[in-house]
Write an enzyme that holds these catalytic residues in place. Structure first.
Site, PDB file in Angstrom:
ATOM      1  N   ASN A  13      42.987  35.021  37.825  1.00 45.94           N
ATOM      2  CA  ASN A  13      43.879  34.186  38.515  1.00 45.94           C
ATOM      3  C   ASN A  13      43.440  32.505  39.181  1.00 45.94           C
ATOM      4  OD1 ASN A  13      45.955  32.996  40.629  1.00 45.94           O
ATOM      5  ND2 ASN A  13      45.453  34.614  41.626  1.00 45.94           N
ATOM      6  N   LYS A  15      44.677  29.895  41.049  1.00 51.79           N
ATOM      7  CA  LYS A  15      45.094  30.269  41.614  1.00 51.79           C
ATOM      8  C   LYS A  15      46.452  28.736  41.728  1.00 51.79           C
ATOM      9  CE  LYS A  15      42.622  33.537  44.123  1.00 51.79           C
ATOM     10  NZ  LYS A  15      42.154  34.257  45.542  1.00 51.79           N
ATOM     11  N   HIS A  99      51.136  38.457  45.086  1.00 47.29           N
ATOM     12  CA  HIS A  99      49.746  37.827  45.832  1.00 47.29           C
ATOM     13  C   HIS A  99      49.521  38.568  47.741  1.00 47.29           C
ATOM     14  CE1 HIS A  99      46.088  36.629  46.439  1.00 47.29           C
ATOM     15  NE2 HIS A  99      45.645  37.043  44.923  1.00 47.29           N
ATOM     16  N   GLU A 101      48.408  36.155  49.375  1.00 46.47           N
ATOM     17  CA  GLU A 101      48.218  34.780  49.387  1.00 46.47           C
ATOM     18  C   GLU A 101      49.626  33.983  49.223  1.00 46.47           C
ATOM     19  OE1 GLU A 101      45.806  32.877  46.825  1.00 46.47           O
ATOM     20  OE2 GLU A 101      44.227  33.721  47.818  1.00 46.47           O
ATOM     21  N   GLU A 171      43.515  44.431  46.104  1.00 50.47           N
ATOM     22  CA  GLU A 171      43.150  43.813  46.088  1.00 50.47           C
ATOM     23  C   GLU A 171      43.281  43.754  47.402  1.00 50.47           C
ATOM     24  OE1 GLU A 171      43.052  40.120  43.266  1.00 50.47           O
ATOM     25  OE2 GLU A 171      44.179  39.699  44.266  1.00 50.47           O
ATOM     26  N   GLY A 177      38.462  35.719  47.674  1.00 48.02           N
ATOM     27  CA  GLY A 177      37.219  34.758  48.210  1.00 48.02           C
ATOM     28  C   GLY A 177      36.661  34.374  49.617  1.00 48.02           C
ATOM     29  N   SER A 217      36.746  39.046  45.346  1.00 45.13           N
ATOM     30  CA  SER A 217      34.827  38.332  44.907  1.00 45.13           C
ATOM     31  C   SER A 217      34.872  39.152  44.038  1.00 45.13           C
ATOM     32  CB  SER A 217      34.675  38.851  46.086  1.00 45.13           C
ATOM     33  OG  SER A 217      35.083  37.788  47.272  1.00 45.13           O
TER      34      SER A 217
HETATM   35  P1  13P Z   1      38.107  35.715  44.863  1.00 47.32           P
HETATM   36  O1  13P Z   1      38.153  36.969  42.762  1.00 47.32           O
HETATM   37  O2  13P Z   1      38.122  34.135  44.421  1.00 47.32           O
HETATM   38  O3  13P Z   1      37.514  36.937  45.392  1.00 47.32           O
HETATM   39  O4  13P Z   1      40.353  36.373  44.456  1.00 47.32           O
HETATM   40  C1  13P Z   1      40.877  37.813  44.603  1.00 47.32           C
HETATM   41  C2  13P Z   1      42.176  37.247  43.693  1.00 47.32           C
HETATM   42  O5  13P Z   1      43.098  36.754  44.896  1.00 47.32           O
HETATM   43  C3  13P Z   1      42.347  37.258  42.568  1.00 47.32           C
HETATM   44  O6  13P Z   1      43.532  37.110  42.782  1.00 47.32           O
END
Ligand code: 13P
Length: 259
Positions: A13, A15, A99, A101, A171, A177, A217
């Site tokens: 992903n 982002k 997601h 976010e 997640e 992150g 992560s």
């Molecule tokens: P990270 O791997 O950067 O923690 O992000 C995970 C994520 O949100 C994947 O959709």
């Protein structure tokens, strides 16, 4: 992982990262580095404007392309939005839905997630549906109840024959992150609860076949331990999917023979 019953999926992903001009160099690097995918399906989910370049760059490879969002409506006066049909017309195969976010910054809810899932499957896209708890919710001890509610609402009205198209990604918000990964046992416990919820809704045969990913992560160092868990069928990877060497190493881990 359990390759006997379900697909292993390693999905990146991106982002809001990478310019359209950065897609081709990434794809070239990944194609050289990644092992021939024996078992594992590899997906890159990219920003809308990167999708045409990604489709082109991965055309002759086994890497599928996904979007990071879509609008639940088929077409019409929704300025700035992108429909499911627009994505399939480009050659996009997967779409991330719900997601954390998007839930946090753009007001998405379990109900809007459900509408988007219906839009995606109606157009032939494979949704990667994200669920997960905050740290506060985990500390309150309500993780499993919350996840059950998220999964049940997200899948409301989804018919059994469509379930083979759906991928669930667990997640935990506190692990995204942050460099803080859920332990393999914590992650497996929730993935197992997601499968149990699907079993209650659709029966054992369908629950056994649904791929459930872990995200938060995940990287080339911790992937092996996470992927060794029986109910974790792959990863949804943010930061580490931006670096071809790291992403290829995770794909290689997923392709190793199971002990
Ligand atoms: P990270 O791997 O950067 O923690 O992000 C995970 C994520 O949100 C994947 O959709």
């Amino acid at each position: 992982m359990n390759r006997r019953y379900r697909k292993t999926i390693i999905a990146g992903n991106w982002k809001m990262n990478k310019l359209p001009s950065e897609v081709k160099p990434f794809a070239e690097a990944l194609k050289t580095l990644a092992p021939h995918a024996k078992w594992c399906e590899t997906v890159i989910c990219a920003p809308f404007v990167d999708l045409p370049a990604a489709i082109k760059a991965f055309k002759d490879s086994r890497v599928a392309v996904g979007a990071e969002n879509l609008n639940e409506n088929a077409s019409g006066a929704y300025t700035g939005e992108v429909s499911a049909d627009m994505l399939t017309d480009l050659g996009v195969k997967y779409v991330i839905i719900g997601h954390s976010e998007r839930r946090q910054y753009y007001g998405e809810t379990d109900v809007s997630v459900n509408k988007k899932i219906h839009a995606a499957i109606g157009a032939g896209l494979q949704p990667i549906v994200c669920v997960g708890e905050s740290l506060e919710q985990r500390e309150l001890g309500i993780t499993l109840d919350l996840i059950k509610l998220q999964v049940t609402t997200a899948l409301s009205g989804v018919e059994a024959d469509k379930m083979r198209k759906i991928v669930i990604a667990y997640e935990p918000i506190w692990a995204i992150g942050t460099g803080k990964t859920a332990t393999a046992e914590q992650a497996n416990e929730v993935c197992c609860a997601i499968r149990a919820t699907i079993r209650n809704m659709y029966g054992a045969r369908i629950a056994r076949a649904v791929s459930i990913l872990y995200g938060g992560s995940m990287n080339e160092k911790n992937a092996a331990e996470l992927l060794a868990q029986p109910d974790i069928d792959g990863g949804l990877i943010g930061g580490a999917s931006l670096v071809p060497e790291k992403f290829a190493a995770i794909i290689a881990t997923a392709n190793q023979d199971q002990a």
